[in-house]
Design an enzyme around this catalytic site. Structure first.
Site, PDB file in Angstrom:
ATOM      1  N   TYR A  80     -14.285  47.925  80.178  1.00 55.67           N
ATOM      2  CA  TYR A  80     -14.269  49.383  80.025  1.00 55.67           C
ATOM      3  C   TYR A  80     -14.485  50.154  81.322  1.00 55.67           C
ATOM      4  O   TYR A  80     -14.378  51.376  81.334  1.00 55.67           O
ATOM      5  CB  TYR A  80     -15.332  49.801  79.000  1.00 55.67           C
ATOM      6  CG  TYR A  80     -15.098  49.189  77.650  1.00 55.67           C
ATOM      7  CD1 TYR A  80     -14.027  49.585  76.857  1.00 55.67           C
ATOM      8  CD2 TYR A  80     -15.933  48.187  77.168  1.00 55.67           C
ATOM      9  CE1 TYR A  80     -13.796  49.006  75.624  1.00 55.67           C
ATOM     10  CE2 TYR A  80     -15.713  47.605  75.931  1.00 55.67           C
ATOM     11  CZ  TYR A  80     -14.645  48.017  75.169  1.00 55.67           C
ATOM     12  OH  TYR A  80     -14.418  47.444  73.949  1.00 55.67           O
TER      13      TYR A  80
ATOM     14  N   ASN B 195     -10.686  59.127  71.073  1.00 46.23           N
ATOM     15  CA  ASN B 195     -10.948  57.712  71.315  1.00 46.23           C
ATOM     16  C   ASN B 195     -11.789  57.250  70.132  1.00 46.23           C
ATOM     17  O   ASN B 195     -12.998  57.450  70.108  1.00 46.23           O
ATOM     18  CB  ASN B 195     -11.686  57.474  72.631  1.00 46.23           C
ATOM     19  CG  ASN B 195     -11.872  55.992  72.917  1.00 46.23           C
ATOM     20  OD1 ASN B 195     -11.827  55.171  72.011  1.00 46.23           O
ATOM     21  ND2 ASN B 195     -12.089  55.656  74.174  1.00 46.23           N
TER      22      ASN B 195
ATOM     23  N   HIS C 170      -9.291  50.749  64.477  1.00 47.68           N
ATOM     24  CA  HIS C 170      -8.708  49.530  63.914  1.00 47.68           C
ATOM     25  C   HIS C 170      -9.019  49.348  62.435  1.00 47.68           C
ATOM     26  O   HIS C 170      -8.406  48.510  61.774  1.00 47.68           O
ATOM     27  CB  HIS C 170      -9.223  48.303  64.678  1.00 47.68           C
ATOM     28  CG  HIS C 170      -9.050  48.413  66.148  1.00 47.68           C
ATOM     29  ND1 HIS C 170      -7.822  48.369  66.764  1.00 47.68           N
ATOM     30  CD2 HIS C 170      -9.965  48.610  67.138  1.00 47.68           C
ATOM     31  CE1 HIS C 170      -7.986  48.523  68.067  1.00 47.68           C
ATOM     32  NE2 HIS C 170      -9.275  48.672  68.318  1.00 47.68           N
TER      33      HIS C 170
ATOM     34  N   ASP D   5      -6.656  59.418  57.352  1.00 53.78           N
ATOM     35  CA  ASP D   5      -6.472  60.520  56.400  1.00 53.78           C
ATOM     36  C   ASP D   5      -6.927  61.855  56.976  1.00 53.78           C
ATOM     37  O   ASP D   5      -6.295  62.888  56.733  1.00 53.78           O
ATOM     38  CB  ASP D   5      -7.213  60.228  55.099  1.00 53.78           C
ATOM     39  CG  ASP D   5      -6.582  59.105  54.288  1.00 53.78           C
ATOM     40  OD1 ASP D   5      -5.431  58.696  54.598  1.00 53.78           O
ATOM     41  OD2 ASP D   5      -7.239  58.624  53.340  1.00 53.78           O
TER      42      ASP D   5
ATOM     43  N   HIS E  61      -7.458  54.780  74.332  1.00 52.36           N
ATOM     44  CA  HIS E  61      -8.309  53.588  74.423  1.00 52.36           C
ATOM     45  C   HIS E  61      -8.406  53.217  75.893  1.00 52.36           C
ATOM     46  O   HIS E  61      -7.381  53.148  76.584  1.00 52.36           O
ATOM     47  CB  HIS E  61      -7.730  52.420  73.620  1.00 52.36           C
ATOM     48  CG  HIS E  61      -7.737  52.659  72.148  1.00 52.36           C
ATOM     49  ND1 HIS E  61      -8.838  52.393  71.366  1.00 52.36           N
ATOM     50  CD2 HIS E  61      -6.787  53.163  71.326  1.00 52.36           C
ATOM     51  CE1 HIS E  61      -8.564  52.726  70.109  1.00 52.36           C
ATOM     52  NE2 HIS E  61      -7.329  53.200  70.060  1.00 52.36           N
ATOM     53  N   LEU E  62      -9.607  53.003  76.375  1.00 57.62           N
ATOM     54  CA  LEU E  62      -9.806  52.652  77.781  1.00 57.62           C
ATOM     55  C   LEU E  62      -9.167  51.314  78.121  1.00 57.62           C
ATOM     56  O   LEU E  62      -8.553  51.151  79.173  1.00 57.62           O
ATOM     57  CB  LEU E  62     -11.301  52.612  78.109  1.00 57.62           C
ATOM     58  CG  LEU E  62     -12.025  53.956  78.009  1.00 57.62           C
ATOM     59  CD1 LEU E  62     -13.530  53.750  78.036  1.00 57.62           C
ATOM     60  CD2 LEU E  62     -11.582  54.881  79.121  1.00 57.62           C
ATOM     61  N   SER E  63      -9.314  50.348  77.237  1.00 60.27           N
ATOM     62  CA  SER E  63      -8.762  49.013  77.479  1.00 60.27           C
ATOM     63  C   SER E  63      -7.379  48.906  76.846  1.00 60.27           C
ATOM     64  O   SER E  63      -6.998  49.713  75.996  1.00 60.27           O
ATOM     65  CB  SER E  63      -9.687  47.940  76.891  1.00 60.27           C
ATOM     66  OG  SER E  63      -9.704  48.015  75.480  1.00 60.27           O
TER      67      SER E  63
ATOM     68  N   ARG F  52      -7.471  43.765  67.370  1.00 57.23           N
ATOM     69  CA  ARG F  52      -7.415  45.058  68.061  1.00 57.23           C
ATOM     70  C   ARG F  52      -5.981  45.521  68.337  1.00 57.23           C
ATOM     71  O   ARG F  52      -5.772  46.625  68.826  1.00 57.23           O
ATOM     72  CB  ARG F  52      -8.165  44.979  69.392  1.00 57.23           C
ATOM     73  CG  ARG F  52      -9.646  44.736  69.258  1.00 57.23           C
ATOM     74  CD  ARG F  52     -10.318  44.827  70.622  1.00 57.23           C
ATOM     75  NE  ARG F  52     -11.631  44.238  70.623  1.00 57.23           N
ATOM     76  CZ  ARG F  52     -12.753  44.873  70.289  1.00 57.23           C
ATOM     77  NH1 ARG F  52     -12.698  46.141  69.925  1.00 57.23           N
ATOM     78  NH2 ARG F  52     -13.908  44.246  70.323  1.00 57.23           N
TER      79      ARG F  52
END
Length: 145
Positions: free
Chosen positions: A24, A75, A81, A88, A102-104, A113
């Site tokens: 991260y 984020n 996931h 919704d 998403h950082l990664s 993931r």
């Protein structure tokens, strides 16, 4: 008056800078918030920056953004996931644009993931670029507003 973009952060993002820096990075969430505020100011936007480890709080903030905001940078952390409820909530505020960050690179990590429940209802997704992904998401929203 500047338009307000909600930047919402999910579980465990409050531990950035300490938690798995190899995945991260070394920036803290406060560092990312400062980057977002600077980028937003340059784009003529205001930022409402928040973080929660609780799914229901994120949902409440998505609903709030639907009433008061011009867009969302989200984020969702691991909730992306697993959470049909976040899916919704995002759908409920459509057509408000939402960019998922998403950082990664979630596609280069564990198989669970690789897919997000939120991806089908967001305007776009940025992953794997680290903290600059937030700035890119703000730029993408500014271009849509």
């Amino acid at each position: 008056m500047a338009k307000t973009v909600y930047v919402l952060n999910g579980p465990n993002l409050n531990t950035l800078g300490k938690r798995e820096p190899g995945i991260y990075g070394g920036k803290t969430l406060a560092d990312i918030e400062a980057d977002c505020r600077a980028a937003a100011a340059g784009l003529g936007l205001e930022v409402e920056f928040r973080q929660s480890n609780h799914e229901g709080m994120l949902i409440d903030w998505i609903h709030e953004a639907g009433e008061r905001g011009a867009g969302i940078v989200l984020n969702p952390g691991a909730y992306g996931h697993t959470s049909i409820a976040l899916h919704d909530a995002i759908r409920a505020v459509s057509p408000l644009p939402v960019i998922e960050v998403h950082l990664s690179n979630i596609h280069a990590r564990e198989p669970f993931r690789h897919r997000t429940m939120t991806a089908p209802v967001v305007a776009g997704m940025i992953c794997g670029l680290g903290p600059i992904g937030y700035t890119l998401a703000l730029q993408a929203l500014a271009a849509r507003l």
